[in-house]
Design an enzyme around this catalytic site. Structure first.
Site, PDB file in Angstrom:
ATOM      1  N   LYS A  43       0.805  -1.198   0.000  1.00  0.00           N
ATOM      2  CA  LYS A  43       0.000   0.000   0.000  1.00  0.00           C
ATOM      3  C   LYS A  43       0.845   1.258   0.000  1.00  0.00           C
ATOM      4  O   LYS A  43       0.401   2.326  -0.372  1.00  0.00           O
ATOM      5  CB  LYS A  43      -0.885   0.042   1.261  1.00  0.00           C
ATOM      6  CG  LYS A  43      -1.845  -1.071   1.402  1.00  0.00           C
ATOM      7  CD  LYS A  43      -2.540  -0.920   2.787  1.00  0.00           C
ATOM      8  CE  LYS A  43      -3.208  -2.208   3.143  1.00  0.00           C
ATOM      9  NZ  LYS A  43      -3.613  -2.238   4.552  1.00  0.00           N
ATOM     10  N   GLU A  99       7.920   2.661  -6.356  1.00  0.00           N
ATOM     11  CA  GLU A  99       8.042   2.086  -5.008  1.00  0.00           C
ATOM     12  C   GLU A  99       8.397   3.199  -4.024  1.00  0.00           C
ATOM     13  O   GLU A  99       9.118   4.137  -4.375  1.00  0.00           O
ATOM     14  CB  GLU A  99       9.108   0.980  -5.044  1.00  0.00           C
ATOM     15  CG  GLU A  99       9.450   0.328  -3.723  1.00  0.00           C
ATOM     16  CD  GLU A  99       8.306  -0.410  -3.035  1.00  0.00           C
ATOM     17  OE1 GLU A  99       7.216   0.178  -2.898  1.00  0.00           O
ATOM     18  OE2 GLU A  99       8.523  -1.557  -2.614  1.00  0.00           O
ATOM     19  N   ASP A 100       7.873   3.107  -2.838  1.00  0.00           N
ATOM     20  CA  ASP A 100       8.182   4.126  -1.829  1.00  0.00           C
ATOM     21  C   ASP A 100       9.605   3.966  -1.308  1.00  0.00           C
ATOM     22  O   ASP A 100      10.378   4.913  -1.274  1.00  0.00           O
ATOM     23  CB  ASP A 100       7.159   4.066  -0.681  1.00  0.00           C
ATOM     24  CG  ASP A 100       6.997   2.652  -0.148  1.00  0.00           C
ATOM     25  OD1 ASP A 100       6.879   1.726  -0.969  1.00  0.00           O
ATOM     26  OD2 ASP A 100       7.011   2.460   1.075  1.00  0.00           O
ATOM     27  N   ASP A 103      14.568  -1.377   0.713  1.00  0.00           N
ATOM     28  CA  ASP A 103      15.317  -1.665   1.940  1.00  0.00           C
ATOM     29  C   ASP A 103      16.213  -2.880   1.668  1.00  0.00           C
ATOM     30  O   ASP A 103      17.341  -2.721   1.190  1.00  0.00           O
ATOM     31  CB  ASP A 103      14.292  -1.893   3.058  1.00  0.00           C
ATOM     32  CG  ASP A 103      14.899  -2.088   4.422  1.00  0.00           C
ATOM     33  OD1 ASP A 103      16.098  -1.830   4.587  1.00  0.00           O
ATOM     34  OD2 ASP A 103      14.175  -2.504   5.355  1.00  0.00           O
ATOM     35  N   LYS A 131      17.286   2.755   1.261  1.00  0.00           N
ATOM     36  CA  LYS A 131      18.055   2.443   2.477  1.00  0.00           C
ATOM     37  C   LYS A 131      19.097   1.402   2.102  1.00  0.00           C
ATOM     38  O   LYS A 131      18.890   0.204   2.292  1.00  0.00           O
ATOM     39  CB  LYS A 131      17.111   1.829   3.528  1.00  0.00           C
ATOM     40  CG  LYS A 131      16.526   2.815   4.489  1.00  0.00           C
ATOM     41  CD  LYS A 131      16.106   2.128   5.782  1.00  0.00           C
ATOM     42  CE  LYS A 131      14.692   1.666   5.751  1.00  0.00           C
ATOM     43  NZ  LYS A 131      14.192   1.166   7.041  1.00  0.00           N
ATOM     44  N   PHE A 152      14.046   3.160  10.947  1.00  0.00           N
ATOM     45  CA  PHE A 152      12.676   2.851  10.551  1.00  0.00           C
ATOM     46  C   PHE A 152      11.883   4.147  10.450  1.00  0.00           C
ATOM     47  O   PHE A 152      11.866   4.952  11.381  1.00  0.00           O
ATOM     48  CB  PHE A 152      12.010   1.893  11.537  1.00  0.00           C
ATOM     49  CG  PHE A 152      10.776   1.293  10.961  1.00  0.00           C
ATOM     50  CD1 PHE A 152      10.854   0.223  10.090  1.00  0.00           C
ATOM     51  CD2 PHE A 152       9.528   1.830  11.248  1.00  0.00           C
ATOM     52  CE1 PHE A 152       9.709  -0.317   9.518  1.00  0.00           C
ATOM     53  CE2 PHE A 152       8.377   1.294  10.681  1.00  0.00           C
ATOM     54  CZ  PHE A 152       8.478   0.222   9.812  1.00  0.00           C
ATOM     55  N   ARG A 165       0.383   6.292   7.958  1.00  0.00           N
ATOM     56  CA  ARG A 165       0.552   6.523   6.515  1.00  0.00           C
ATOM     57  C   ARG A 165       0.155   7.938   6.105  1.00  0.00           C
ATOM     58  O   ARG A 165       0.623   8.464   5.123  1.00  0.00           O
ATOM     59  CB  ARG A 165      -0.321   5.552   5.713  1.00  0.00           C
ATOM     60  CG  ARG A 165       0.054   4.089   5.862  1.00  0.00           C
ATOM     61  CD  ARG A 165      -0.734   3.267   4.847  1.00  0.00           C
ATOM     62  NE  ARG A 165      -0.686   1.851   5.119  1.00  0.00           N
ATOM     63  CZ  ARG A 165       0.296   1.033   4.745  1.00  0.00           C
ATOM     64  NH1 ARG A 165       1.334   1.497   4.090  1.00  0.00           N
ATOM     65  NH2 ARG A 165       0.253  -0.249   5.019  1.00  0.00           N
TER      66      ARG A 165
HETATM   67  P1  IMP Z   1      12.355  -4.628   1.124  1.00  0.00           P
HETATM   68  O1  IMP Z   1      11.736  -5.831   0.502  1.00  0.00           O
HETATM   69  O2  IMP Z   1      13.134  -4.986   2.378  1.00  0.00           O
HETATM   70  O3  IMP Z   1      13.177  -3.787   0.172  1.00  0.00           O
HETATM   71  O4  IMP Z   1      11.194  -3.750   1.707  1.00  0.00           O
HETATM   72  C1  IMP Z   1      10.400  -2.984   0.965  1.00  0.00           C
HETATM   73  C2  IMP Z   1       9.078  -2.704   1.655  1.00  0.00           C
HETATM   74  O5  IMP Z   1       9.190  -2.735   3.076  1.00  0.00           O
HETATM   75  C3  IMP Z   1       8.674  -1.305   1.298  1.00  0.00           C
HETATM   76  O6  IMP Z   1       7.808  -1.339   0.196  1.00  0.00           O
HETATM   77  C4  IMP Z   1       8.007  -0.803   2.552  1.00  0.00           C
HETATM   78  O7  IMP Z   1       6.628  -1.013   2.450  1.00  0.00           O
HETATM   79  C5  IMP Z   1       8.580  -1.625   3.664  1.00  0.00           C
HETATM   80  N1  IMP Z   1       9.607  -0.862   4.429  1.00  0.00           N
HETATM   81  C6  IMP Z   1      10.943  -0.954   4.354  1.00  0.00           C
HETATM   82  N2  IMP Z   1      11.548  -0.093   5.190  1.00  0.00           N
HETATM   83  C7  IMP Z   1      10.538   0.573   5.812  1.00  0.00           C
HETATM   84  C8  IMP Z   1      10.513   1.632   6.796  1.00  0.00           C
HETATM   85  O8  IMP Z   1      11.535   2.157   7.278  1.00  0.00           O
HETATM   86  N3  IMP Z   1       9.275   2.053   7.169  1.00  0.00           N
HETATM   87  C9  IMP Z   1       8.113   1.535   6.678  1.00  0.00           C
HETATM   88  N4  IMP Z   1       8.106   0.562   5.752  1.00  0.00           N
HETATM   89  C10 IMP Z   1       9.290   0.083   5.331  1.00  0.00           C
HETATM   90 MG    MG Z   2       6.049  -0.511  -0.082  1.00  0.00          MG
END
Ligand code: IMP
Ligand code: MG
Length: 189
Positions: A43, A99-100, A103, A131, A152, A165
Site C-alpha cells: 500500500k 516504489e516508496d 530496503d 536504504k 525505521f 501513513r
Molecule cells: P524490502 O523488501 O526490504 O526492500 O522492503 C520494501 C518494503 O518494506 C517497502 O515497500 C516498505 O513497504 C517496507 N519498508 C521498508 N523499510 C521501511 C521503513 O523504514 N518504514 C516503513 N516501511 C518500510
Molecule cells: Mg512498499
C-alpha cells in the site's frame, strides 16, 4: 502531565515535494513521446504515486499490485507473496515500477523478476527512498529520490503496523515504547 513526545522529522513535506518534482521532470523527459505503465506497489507507494503523476508532463497509465513481505514486523520476513496481481497487460509496454522505499531489495527484486517474465518492452524502477545499508540483493534504481540511513521511518504512505501513513512528513519511528506517549506530529529536527 508529561509533554507530548515530538518524533524526529527526517524529511519535511517541502523537501519531499521538491524531490518528487525533480523525479517527475526526469521521468517526463526520458519518456517523451511514450505512454508508460506506472505500477505502484501497495500500500505504501500510493501517496508517492498520487503526487508524482500530477507532476508528470506525459500521458501515463497506472495500476497497482499488492505484495506482502512484512506482516507487522519491522524487519523483512524475506518471503514475498503477490496478494493482488496485475490487471493491465504488461507485454510490449514501457513499465515503470513506483516504489516508496527499497530496503533489503527483496520486494522489488521479486517483482522485477515477475514482470520480466511478462515481456515488457522496457522495465525501470523509481523509488523515493533508498536504504542501501540493509540491501540483500542488488537492485538497480533508475530514478532514485533520497538515500536515507538505516532507520525505521513512517509517514508519506509508509506505516508501522498500518498506522501513520497519512502523515505528510517522513519521521523516524524506531522506538515502539513511544506509543505509550502522546505524540506531537509537528515533530522536531
Ligand atoms: P524490502 O523488501 O526490504 O526492500 O522492503 C520494501 C518494503 O518494506 C517497502 O515497500 C516498505 O513497504 C517496507 N519498508 C521498508 N523499510 C521501511 C521503513 O523504514 N518504514 C516503513 N516501511 C518500510
Ligand atoms: Mg512498499
Amino acid at each position: 502531565m508529561t509533554a507530548p513526545l515530538k518524533p524526529e522529522i527526517l524529511l519535511t513535506k517541502e523537501e519531499i515535494k521538491k524531490e518528487v518534482t525533480r523525479l517527475a521532470q526526469e521521468i517526463s523527459r526520458d519518456y517523451q513521446g511514450k505512454c508508460p505503465l506506472l505500477l505502484g506497489i501497495l500500500k505504501s507507494s500510493f501517496v508517492f504515486m498520487a503526487d508524482l503523476i500530477r507532476l508528470l508532463e506525459i500521458p501515463v497509465e497506472i495500476d497497482f499490485v499488492s505484495l506482502s513481505s512484512y506482516g507487522s514486523a519491522r524487519v523483512t520476513s524475506g518471503e514475498i507473496k503477490v496478494v493482488q496481481g496485475l490487471r493491465a497487460p504488461v507485454k510490449g509496454r514501457d513499465v515503470l515500477i513506483i516504489e516508496d522505499i527499497v530496503d533489503s531489495g527483496l520486494t522489488v527484486g521479486y517483482f522485477l523478476d515477475y514482470l520480466r517474465k511478462r515481456k515488457p518492452s522496457s522495465l525501470r524502477l523509481c523509488a523515493l527512498f533508498d536504504k542501501p545499508s540493509q540491501r540483500r540483493i542488488s537492485t538497480p534504481i533508475d530514478y532514485r529520490g533520497f538515500t536515507i540511513p538505516d532507520r525505521f521511518v513512517v509517514g508519506y504512505g509508509l506505516d508501522y503496523d498500518e498506522r501513520f501513513r497519512q502523515l505528510p512528513n517522513l519521521y523516524v519511528m524506531e522506538d515502539c515504547s513511544e506509543y505509550s506517549h502522546t505524540l506531537d506530529w509537528r515533530g522536531k529536527r
